[in-house]
Design a protein around this motif. Sequence first.
Motif, short mmCIF file in Angstrom:
data_model
loop_
_atom_site.label_atom_id
_atom_site.label_comp_id
_atom_site.label_asym_id
_atom_site.label_seq_id
_atom_site.Cartn_x
_atom_site.Cartn_y
_atom_site.Cartn_z
N THR A 166 98.82 115.01 74.46
CA THR A 166 100.08 114.49 75.01
C THR A 166 100.06 113.00 75.25
O THR A 166 101.02 112.43 75.75
CB THR A 166 100.40 115.21 76.33
OG1 THR A 166 99.31 115.00 77.23
CG2 THR A 166 100.62 116.68 76.12
N SER A 167 98.97 112.33 74.91
CA SER A 167 98.87 110.90 75.22
C SER A 167 99.51 110.02 74.18
O SER A 167 99.54 108.81 74.32
CB SER A 167 97.39 110.53 75.37
OG SER A 167 96.71 110.76 74.15
N SER A 168 100.03 110.63 73.13
CA SER A 168 100.53 109.83 72.02
C SER A 168 101.95 109.34 72.21
O SER A 168 102.47 108.65 71.33
CB SER A 168 100.45 110.65 70.73
OG SER A 168 99.13 111.04 70.48
N ASN A 175 106.37 111.76 82.86
CA ASN A 175 105.22 111.67 81.98
C ASN A 175 103.90 111.91 82.72
O ASN A 175 102.92 112.33 82.12
CB ASN A 175 105.20 110.32 81.27
CG ASN A 175 106.29 110.22 80.22
OD1 ASN A 175 106.77 111.24 79.71
ND2 ASN A 175 106.68 109.01 79.89
N ALA A 176 103.89 111.65 84.01
CA ALA A 176 102.68 111.93 84.78
C ALA A 176 102.39 113.43 84.82
O ALA A 176 101.24 113.84 84.94
CB ALA A 176 102.83 111.38 86.20
N LYS A 177 103.45 114.22 84.72
CA LYS A 177 103.31 115.68 84.73
C LYS A 177 103.44 116.27 83.33
O LYS A 177 103.41 117.49 83.17
CB LYS A 177 104.36 116.31 85.64
CG LYS A 177 104.23 115.93 87.10
CD LYS A 177 105.29 116.62 87.94
CE LYS A 177 105.13 116.27 89.42
NZ LYS A 177 106.19 116.91 90.26
N ASN A 178 103.64 115.40 82.33
CA ASN A 178 103.82 115.88 80.95
C ASN A 178 104.92 116.92 80.87
O ASN A 178 104.78 117.95 80.19
CB ASN A 178 102.51 116.44 80.38
CG ASN A 178 101.46 115.38 80.19
OD1 ASN A 178 101.76 114.26 79.79
ND2 ASN A 178 100.21 115.71 80.48
N THR A 179 106.01 116.67 81.55
CA THR A 179 107.09 117.64 81.64
C THR A 179 108.43 116.96 81.38
O THR A 179 108.66 115.85 81.86
CB THR A 179 107.09 118.31 83.02
OG1 THR A 179 105.84 118.97 83.24
CG2 THR A 179 108.21 119.35 83.12
N VAL A 180 109.26 117.65 80.66
CA VAL A 180 110.63 117.21 80.44
C VAL A 180 111.56 118.26 81.02
O VAL A 180 111.24 119.45 81.04
CB VAL A 180 110.90 116.97 78.93
CG1 VAL A 180 110.78 118.25 78.14
CG2 VAL A 180 112.26 116.34 78.71
N TYR A 181 112.69 117.80 81.52
CA TYR A 181 113.63 118.68 82.20
C TYR A 181 115.00 118.61 81.53
O TYR A 181 115.39 117.60 80.95
CB TYR A 181 113.78 118.26 83.66
CG TYR A 181 112.47 118.20 84.42
CD1 TYR A 181 111.81 116.99 84.59
CD2 TYR A 181 111.90 119.35 84.95
CE1 TYR A 181 110.60 116.93 85.26
CE2 TYR A 181 110.69 119.30 85.63
CZ TYR A 181 110.05 118.09 85.78
OH TYR A 181 108.85 118.03 86.46
#
Length: 123
Positions: free
Chosen positions: A28-30, A74-80
């Motif tokens: 997920t860092s990309s 992005n800190a949680k690697n989550t989109v809502y």
Amino acid sequence: QVQLVESGGGLVQAGGSLRLSCAASGRTSSGYAMGWFRQAPGNEREFVTVITWSGGNTYYADSVKCRFTSSRDNAKNTVYLQMNSLKPEDTAVYYCAAGVDLVYVLRRENVYWGQGTQVTVSS
């Protein structure tokens, strides 16, 4: 490789709200652009919204503008996906997608997909 898991779907009455989440894991860092698509029975999968890695740009399908809002942490690697004023025609399986650029997401080229979450809006 990126794994995506959607959650937050369910049954809601027309006019109600739901918030979907899509958690990413793996590589997920990309800096992936993230999109939401939906597919109703008998219909093709259609674009709902896409958000860039920074969150600075979002684009929406005309059918959901002013009702749906996409955001990301992005800190949680989550989109809502916040969905308000839901209509019966919003009923579908909602899929999260990740791509290296929003153009790839829009074109559905070389994207990762989640398994989908069902949203049902009753009239």
